[in-house]
Design a protein around this motif. Structure first.
Motif, mmCIF file in Angstrom:
data_model
loop_
_atom_site.group_PDB
_atom_site.id
_atom_site.type_symbol
_atom_site.label_atom_id
_atom_site.label_comp_id
_atom_site.label_asym_id
_atom_site.label_seq_id
_atom_site.Cartn_x
_atom_site.Cartn_y
_atom_site.Cartn_z
ATOM 1 N N ALA A 161 0.760 -0.989 -0.064
ATOM 2 C CA ALA A 161 -0.052 0.136 0.145
ATOM 3 C C ALA A 161 0.935 1.302 -0.128
ATOM 4 O O ALA A 161 1.718 1.229 0.992
ATOM 5 N N ASP A 162 0.669 2.202 -1.039
ATOM 6 C CA ASP A 162 1.419 3.268 -1.107
ATOM 7 C C ASP A 162 0.712 4.601 -0.499
ATOM 8 O O ASP A 162 -0.236 4.653 -1.161
ATOM 9 N N SER A 163 1.094 5.127 0.581
ATOM 10 C CA SER A 163 0.426 6.091 1.340
ATOM 11 C C SER A 163 0.453 7.264 0.478
ATOM 12 O O SER A 163 -0.638 8.394 0.816
ATOM 13 N N VAL A 164 1.281 7.608 -0.176
ATOM 14 C CA VAL A 164 1.566 9.039 -0.947
ATOM 15 C C VAL A 164 0.806 8.847 -2.383
ATOM 16 O O VAL A 164 0.135 9.939 -2.588
ATOM 17 N N LEU A 165 1.111 7.782 -3.065
ATOM 18 C CA LEU A 165 0.515 7.815 -4.464
ATOM 19 C C LEU A 165 -1.018 6.860 -4.389
ATOM 20 O O LEU A 165 -1.422 6.958 -5.619
ATOM 21 N N GLY A 166 -1.415 6.651 -3.244
ATOM 22 C CA GLY A 166 -3.017 6.082 -3.251
ATOM 23 C C GLY A 166 -3.028 5.087 -4.012
ATOM 24 O O GLY A 166 -3.795 4.841 -4.810
ATOM 25 N N ASP A 188 -6.513 7.483 -1.904
ATOM 26 C CA ASP A 188 -5.597 8.619 -1.777
ATOM 27 C C ASP A 188 -5.708 9.049 -0.556
ATOM 28 O O ASP A 188 -6.436 9.109 0.345
ATOM 29 N N PRO A 189 -4.558 10.178 -0.089
ATOM 30 C CA PRO A 189 -4.595 10.801 0.878
ATOM 31 C C PRO A 189 -5.262 11.899 0.596
ATOM 32 O O PRO A 189 -5.606 12.435 -0.503
ATOM 33 N N GLY A 198 -2.323 7.918 2.907
ATOM 34 C CA GLY A 198 -3.732 7.423 2.385
ATOM 35 C C GLY A 198 -3.549 6.151 2.745
ATOM 36 O O GLY A 198 -3.474 5.718 3.766
ATOM 37 N N ALA A 199 -3.690 5.213 1.664
ATOM 38 C CA ALA A 199 -3.553 3.599 1.844
ATOM 39 C C ALA A 199 -2.362 3.373 2.610
ATOM 40 O O ALA A 199 -1.452 3.928 2.504
ATOM 41 N N ASN A 213 -7.144 3.305 5.036
ATOM 42 C CA ASN A 213 -6.719 4.712 4.696
ATOM 43 C C ASN A 213 -6.700 5.683 5.994
ATOM 44 O O ASN A 213 -7.727 5.934 6.595
ATOM 45 N N SER A 214 -5.465 5.950 6.235
ATOM 46 C CA SER A 214 -5.233 6.888 7.521
ATOM 47 C C SER A 214 -5.942 8.281 7.376
ATOM 48 O O SER A 214 -6.573 8.569 8.411
ATOM 49 N N ASP A 215 -5.728 9.024 6.611
ATOM 50 C CA ASP A 215 -6.131 10.203 6.426
ATOM 51 C C ASP A 215 -7.644 10.374 6.489
ATOM 52 O O ASP A 215 -8.289 11.019 7.076
ATOM 53 N N ARG A 216 -8.263 9.239 5.685
ATOM 54 C CA ARG A 216 -9.862 9.298 5.631
ATOM 55 C C ARG A 216 -10.356 8.626 6.825
ATOM 56 O O ARG A 216 -11.758 8.387 6.986
#
Length: 318
Positions: A161-166, A188-189, A198-199, A213-216
């Motif tokens: 899971a890519d947190s920046v590129l969603g 996405d973040p 994000g993811a 998804n941390s931000d959401r």
């Protein structure tokens, strides 16, 4: 999920709201009990445990993010370093600006796979086989942030899971080019001033990949189609402030989720409702992930915000 210390104030505010919203009902028997700290780590040397995979002998393999290490905690609490990933001159990792080891997954033969975020060509998935040095088996975009990592041995695939590129990347277990397996707004973040993660966590459950998804503050399910492609992204739970990585404690779809910014572990039920089952009172210090074997629950805390007592907590399922 490493984060910048400037977010600590926001995390404190979310902590109060999150614990009130997820507080267990009065008189309800807690589903997780007998919590205690099995091992304490050294914050000053970067021993910030980010992710966990369980060994067959009851030991726990951890990634120490800022130390760039893979470590093993034996059942008696003894901690030893298995490997250190390469030093990266002038790393430019998004969000954290340091080279860090992130997610970890374990194959049945004991081989370990980890994510490495550096802002360079060394960003990607690395393999640690018994008796060997760490080896990069897949390169991921240097402007991304590979975070959680899961292994589907049946299909011979790793999911990062890519947190920046969603993006959820798919990588052959044997190594090779990565494929952008799943993308979309749900992964996405959020834009600034959100933290930008994000993811994040990722797990395999039957024929689906589950992602947080941390931000959401969401928990998502992505079906794996017969041809291996990603199906439509499904929302399974929302309102999970600070969710990081997670685990399935049983055969169903109930989840135990680490909530790093609110210093809690929550039980997330199939209907999307959640209850706090562990908190700072039990010894959590920004928990980053969860693992379960039998009735034993393992929770690493990285102390990213508290800057106090990174540790490995062990508890029992009711």
């Amino acid at each position: 999920m490493p984060r910048l210390h400037r977010l600590a104030g926001a995390a404190t505010a979310v902590l109060t709201l999150g614990l009130i919203a997820a507080a267990p009902a009065v008189g309800q028997e807690p589903p997780v009990t007998d919590a205690h700290i099995a091992a304490h780590f050294a914050l000053a040397t970067g021993q910030t445990p980010e992710n966990i995979a369980l060994d067959s002998d009851g030991s726990a393999d951890l990634t120490f993010s800022f130390a760039r290490q893979i470590a093993r905690v034996d059942p008696d609490g003894t901690t030893r370093t298995l490997a250190t990933l390469p030093d990266v001159p002038e790393p430019s990792t998004p969000l954290v600006h340091s080279a860090i080891v992130t997610g970890i997954a374990r194959a049945h033969n004991g081989t370990l796979y980890v994510g490495f975020a550096t802002g360079t060509t060394k960003t990607g998935v690395w393999r640690l086989a018994r008796g060997q040095e760490p080896q990069q088996i897949a390169e991921l975009p240097p402007n991304g942030f590979p975070n959680g990592l899961a292994l589907d041995e049946q299909r011979g695939m790793l999911y990062a899971a890519d947190s920046v590129l969603g993006t959820v990347w798919r990588v052959p277990q044997r190594g090779g080019p990565a494929t952008a397996w799943a993308t979309g707004t749900a992964l996405d973040p959020l834009p600034a001033p959100a933290p930008g993660f994000g993811a994040n966590g990722v797990k395999i459950r039957r024929d689906a990949v589950w992602v947080s998804n941390s931000d959401r503050g969401t928990l998502l399910r992505i079906p794996v189609s017969a041809d291996g492609s990603a199906g439509p992204i499904e929302m399974r739970a929302a309102g999970l402030a600070g969710i990081d990585d997670f685990a399935f404690p049983g055969p169903g779809t109930t989840v135990l989720a680490s909530m790093d910014t609110v210093n809690a572990v929550a039980e997330v039920r199939p209907d999307g409702t959640s209850t706090t089952v562990l908190s700072a009172h039990d010894g959590l210090s920004n928990p980053t992930s969860v693992a379960v074997r039998g009735r034993t629950v393992y929770v690493p805390s990285a102390a990213y915000f508290t800057q106090r007592d990174p540790n490995l907590l062990v508890a029992r399922l009711r």
